[in-house]
Design a protein around this motif. Structure first.
Motif, PDB file in Angstrom:
ATOM      1  N   LEU A 197      10.539   5.350  -4.747  1.00 27.00           N
ATOM      2  CA  LEU A 197       9.810   5.833  -5.921  1.00 27.00           C
ATOM      3  C   LEU A 197      10.740   6.606  -6.827  1.00 27.00           C
ATOM      4  CD1 LEU A 197       6.244   7.207  -6.234  1.00 27.00           C
ATOM      5  CD2 LEU A 197       8.130   8.561  -7.149  1.00 27.00           C
ATOM      6  N   ALA A 198      10.802   6.194  -8.086  1.00 28.70           N
ATOM      7  CA  ALA A 198      11.617   6.859  -9.097  1.00 28.70           C
ATOM      8  C   ALA A 198      10.699   7.646 -10.027  1.00 28.70           C
ATOM      9  CB  ALA A 198      12.420   5.833  -9.891  1.00 28.70           C
ATOM     10  N   PHE A 199      10.832   8.951 -10.007  1.00 29.66           N
ATOM     11  CA  PHE A 199       9.981   9.819 -10.818  1.00 29.66           C
ATOM     12  C   PHE A 199      10.358   9.769 -12.289  1.00 29.66           C
ATOM     13  CE2 PHE A 199       9.354  12.252  -6.770  1.00 29.66           C
ATOM     14  CZ  PHE A 199       7.973  12.170  -6.734  1.00 29.66           C
ATOM     15  N   ASP A 200       9.417  10.177 -13.113  1.00 26.82           N
ATOM     16  CA  ASP A 200       9.666  10.388 -14.532  1.00 26.82           C
ATOM     17  C   ASP A 200      10.358  11.742 -14.703  1.00 26.82           C
ATOM     18  OD1 ASP A 200       9.634   9.931 -17.235  1.00 26.82           O
ATOM     19  OD2 ASP A 200       7.462  10.013 -17.463  1.00 26.82           O
ATOM     20  N   ILE A 201      10.709  12.079 -15.936  1.00 26.92           N
ATOM     21  CA  ILE A 201      11.341  13.360 -16.230  1.00 26.92           C
ATOM     22  C   ILE A 201      10.472  14.501 -15.708  1.00 26.92           C
ATOM     23  CG2 ILE A 201      12.062  14.911 -18.097  1.00 26.92           C
ATOM     24  CD1 ILE A 201      12.599  12.344 -19.737  1.00 26.92           C
ATOM     25  N   GLY A 202      11.092  15.459 -15.047  1.00 28.09           N
ATOM     26  CA  GLY A 202      10.351  16.574 -14.454  1.00 28.09           C
ATOM     27  C   GLY A 202      10.275  16.459 -12.951  1.00 28.09           C
ATOM     28  N   GLY A 203      10.109  15.226 -12.457  1.00 28.52           N
ATOM     29  CA  GLY A 203      10.128  14.973 -11.027  1.00 28.52           C
ATOM     30  C   GLY A 203       9.037  15.677 -10.245  1.00 28.52           C
ATOM     31  N   ARG A 204       9.144  15.569  -8.925  1.00 34.05           N
ATOM     32  CA  ARG A 204       8.200  16.277  -8.059  1.00 34.05           C
ATOM     33  C   ARG A 204       8.280  17.770  -8.354  1.00 34.05           C
ATOM     34  NH1 ARG A 204       5.752  15.753  -2.712  1.00 34.05           N
ATOM     35  NH2 ARG A 204       6.588  13.646  -2.428  1.00 34.05           N
ATOM     36  N   GLY A 205       7.137  18.388  -8.482  1.00 36.42           N
ATOM     37  CA  GLY A 205       7.103  19.814  -8.791  1.00 36.42           C
ATOM     38  C   GLY A 205       6.735  20.115 -10.224  1.00 36.42           C
ATOM     39  N   ASP A 206       6.460  19.078 -11.035  1.00 38.11           N
ATOM     40  CA  ASP A 206       6.075  19.351 -12.428  1.00 38.11           C
ATOM     41  C   ASP A 206       4.642  19.833 -12.536  1.00 38.11           C
ATOM     42  OD1 ASP A 206       4.584  17.014 -12.041  1.00 38.11           O
ATOM     43  OD2 ASP A 206       5.209  16.092 -13.927  1.00 38.11           O
ATOM     44  N   GLN A 207       3.889  19.745 -11.432  1.00 40.50           N
ATOM     45  CA  GLN A 207       2.503  20.211 -11.344  1.00 40.50           C
ATOM     46  C   GLN A 207       1.607  19.507 -12.358  1.00 40.50           C
ATOM     47  OE1 GLN A 207       1.928  24.303 -10.228  1.00 40.50           O
ATOM     48  NE2 GLN A 207       4.126  24.635 -10.038  1.00 40.50           N
ATOM     49  N   SER A 208       1.951  18.257 -12.638  1.00 40.32           N
ATOM     50  CA  SER A 208       1.176  17.462 -13.580  1.00 40.32           C
ATOM     51  C   SER A 208       1.289  15.987 -13.209  1.00 40.32           C
ATOM     52  CB  SER A 208       1.680  17.725 -15.010  1.00 40.32           C
ATOM     53  OG  SER A 208       0.890  17.063 -15.971  1.00 40.32           O
ATOM     54  N   PHE A 209       1.875  15.177 -14.087  1.00 37.43           N
ATOM     55  CA  PHE A 209       1.932  13.722 -13.928  1.00 37.43           C
ATOM     56  C   PHE A 209       2.706  13.287 -12.679  1.00 37.43           C
ATOM     57  CE2 PHE A 209       4.209   9.730 -15.360  1.00 37.43           C
ATOM     58  CZ  PHE A 209       3.117   8.887 -15.229  1.00 37.43           C
ATOM     59  N   ASN A 210       3.941  13.786 -12.530  1.00 41.47           N
ATOM     60  CA  ASN A 210       4.757  13.391 -11.386  1.00 41.47           C
ATOM     61  C   ASN A 210       4.158  13.849 -10.065  1.00 41.47           C
ATOM     62  OD1 ASN A 210       7.341  12.032 -12.340  1.00 41.47           O
ATOM     63  ND2 ASN A 210       7.324  13.845 -13.648  1.00 41.47           N
ATOM     64  N   ASP A 211       3.567  15.026 -10.062  1.00 42.92           N
ATOM     65  CA  ASP A 211       2.978  15.512  -8.821  1.00 42.92           C
ATOM     66  C   ASP A 211       1.772  14.682  -8.404  1.00 42.92           C
ATOM     67  OD1 ASP A 211       4.829  17.405  -8.233  1.00 42.92           O
ATOM     68  OD2 ASP A 211       3.565  19.146  -8.650  1.00 42.92           O
ATOM     69  N   SER A 212       1.089  14.102  -9.373  1.00 44.45           N
ATOM     70  CA  SER A 212      -0.016  13.213  -9.028  1.00 44.45           C
ATOM     71  C   SER A 212       0.523  11.959  -8.335  1.00 44.45           C
ATOM     72  CB  SER A 212      -0.803  12.830 -10.282  1.00 44.45           C
ATOM     73  OG  SER A 212      -1.959  12.080  -9.949  1.00 44.45           O
ATOM     74  N   ALA A 213       1.634  11.433  -8.837  1.00 39.93           N
ATOM     75  CA  ALA A 213       2.284  10.294  -8.183  1.00 39.93           C
ATOM     76  C   ALA A 213       2.779  10.688  -6.799  1.00 39.93           C
ATOM     77  CB  ALA A 213       3.442   9.783  -9.040  1.00 39.93           C
ATOM     78  N   ALA A 214       3.348  11.886  -6.702  1.00 39.57           N
ATOM     79  CA  ALA A 214       3.855  12.370  -5.416  1.00 39.57           C
ATOM     80  C   ALA A 214       2.736  12.483  -4.384  1.00 39.57           C
ATOM     81  CB  ALA A 214       4.536  13.730  -5.601  1.00 39.57           C
ATOM     82  N   ALA A 215       1.546  12.877  -4.838  1.00 32.69           N
ATOM     83  CA  ALA A 215       0.413  12.987  -3.920  1.00 32.69           C
ATOM     84  C   ALA A 215       0.058  11.627  -3.328  1.00 32.69           C
ATOM     85  CB  ALA A 215      -0.792  13.582  -4.642  1.00 32.69           C
ATOM     86  N   GLY A 216       0.157  10.579  -4.140  1.00 32.64           N
ATOM     87  CA  GLY A 216      -0.098   9.238  -3.638  1.00 32.64           C
ATOM     88  C   GLY A 216       0.958   8.799  -2.645  1.00 32.64           C
TER      89      GLY A 216
END
Length: 349
Positions: free
Chosen positions: A43-62
């Protein structure tokens, strides 16, 4: 058939990725020798990565759910604000050459890179979250797209109903069509319930190709100050990690702020002002990521685009804190009108 695996986590730097990928070339992925078939998720995150507490963290939860429930191996890598499509391609090629299958690109900026790399790895399954234009190419590529305008319509209605000053604002991270959909839905929902509401001119933190507007909290802070000074008492942000600056600034001023992507009331970075978070427009990216990994794990992958909307509970609004309890019946009525087609939500401001 479900395949059981042990879980590992690999951390790779962007520099190492680029060097390794350039050395790997475009060979087909090595899926490992003999014995048990394995699934290694990249999985390649968007800018901000895991820990952005928004979009990326939602992906990380999945991804975390897939790790727990499907027992897959994972590798996750973050993006850099100033990287090119070539950098993204290198990252994807490296993961494919290492045998990761499936591979997920989080964010519309991965669309072109995934479409290109997928052609060289026909046996590898790819997913683009928020694919540009909700279009992907090839029999091994899927797209998870969200009806951001529909969810934003509901929080726009909430903003107008809760505003006491009669002025509300919107702050977007980067001025791209994706974020404009948030703005369009928000403004339409506000006008629906209160036609005379004043909506301040939308503020975008950066213009492409500068994507720092999804990461720099100081930019969010300054934009929020500007809209507060102009009289807004409810502000909605769609700015990723930079939105943390918006939330803290608006919350500290004692005004309402609306979060995005995740239920931001529950995020630790804004715990001190969480009681000023009116609601959040939730995108269930976690569901899309998990569904995709599960489909590959069970040999049920389907190429093409899938829309996550209000009808499928792919988007919605958060009720944490109870601040919209008094208007929930109105929001639910609007939701049903959107689902039925009675209300057509615009996707352009």
């Amino acid at each position: 058939m479900r395949r059981g695996l042990k879980m590992t986590l690999v951390t790779v730097t962007g520099a190492a990725l680029t060097l390794a990928a350039s050395a790997c070339g475009g060979q087909e992925a090595d899926t490992g020798g003999g014995g048990e078939d394995t699934i290694k998720v990249g999985l390649a995150f968007d800018i901000g990565g895991r820990g952005d507490q928004s979009f990326n963290d939602s992906a990380a939860a999945g991804l975390d759910r897939a790790k727990k429930e499907l027992n897959v191996e994972i590798e996750e890598i973050s993006a850099k604000p100033d990287e090119s499509d070539a950098d993204k391609e290198s990252r994807l090629r490296l993961m494919a050459n290492q045998g990761h299958n499936p591979i997920i690109g989080v964010g519309f900026a991965y669309t072109a890179a995934v479409n290109k790399v997928a052609k060289d790895f026909p046996d590898t399954k790819f997913l683009v979250v928020d694919a540009d234009g909700c279009k992907v190419e090839g029999p091994n590529v899927a797209a998870a797209c969200f009806a951001e305008a529909e969810g934003s319509y509901l929080v726009g209605a909430a903003a107008a109903l809760k505003s006491e000053s009669g002025k509300i604002g919107f702050i977007g991270g980067v001025n791209v069509p994706l974020i404009q959909r948030f703005q369009a839905g928000y403004e339409a929902g506000a006008k629906k319930v209160k036609p005379d509401i004043e909506i301040l001119p939308a503020k975008y933190l950066t213009q492409p190709p500068n994507f720092n507007g999804f990461q720099d909290t100081s930019l969010g802070n300054e934009a929020a100050k500007g809209q507060l000074d102009a009289g807004a008492d409810v502000i909605y942000h769609a700015a990723g990690a930079a939105g943390i600056g918006v939330i803290k600034t608006v919350g500290a001023a004692g005004k309402w702020v609306i979060g995005v992507d995740s239920d931001q009331y529950n995020q630790p970075a804004v715990a001190g002002v969480k009681d000023q978070i009116l609601t959040s427009m939730v995108k269930n990216v976690d569901v899309a990521v998990f569904d995709f990994v599960k489909s590959v794990n069970e040999d049920k992958f389907e190429a093409g685009s899938k829309i996550y909307d209000l009808k499928s509970n792919g988007v919605g609004y958060a009720t944490s804190g109870g601040h919209v309890d008094d208007i929930k019946s109105q929001l639910e009525e609007l939701k049903q009108q959107i689902i039925s087609g009675e209300i057509k939500v615009p996707e352009k401001p």
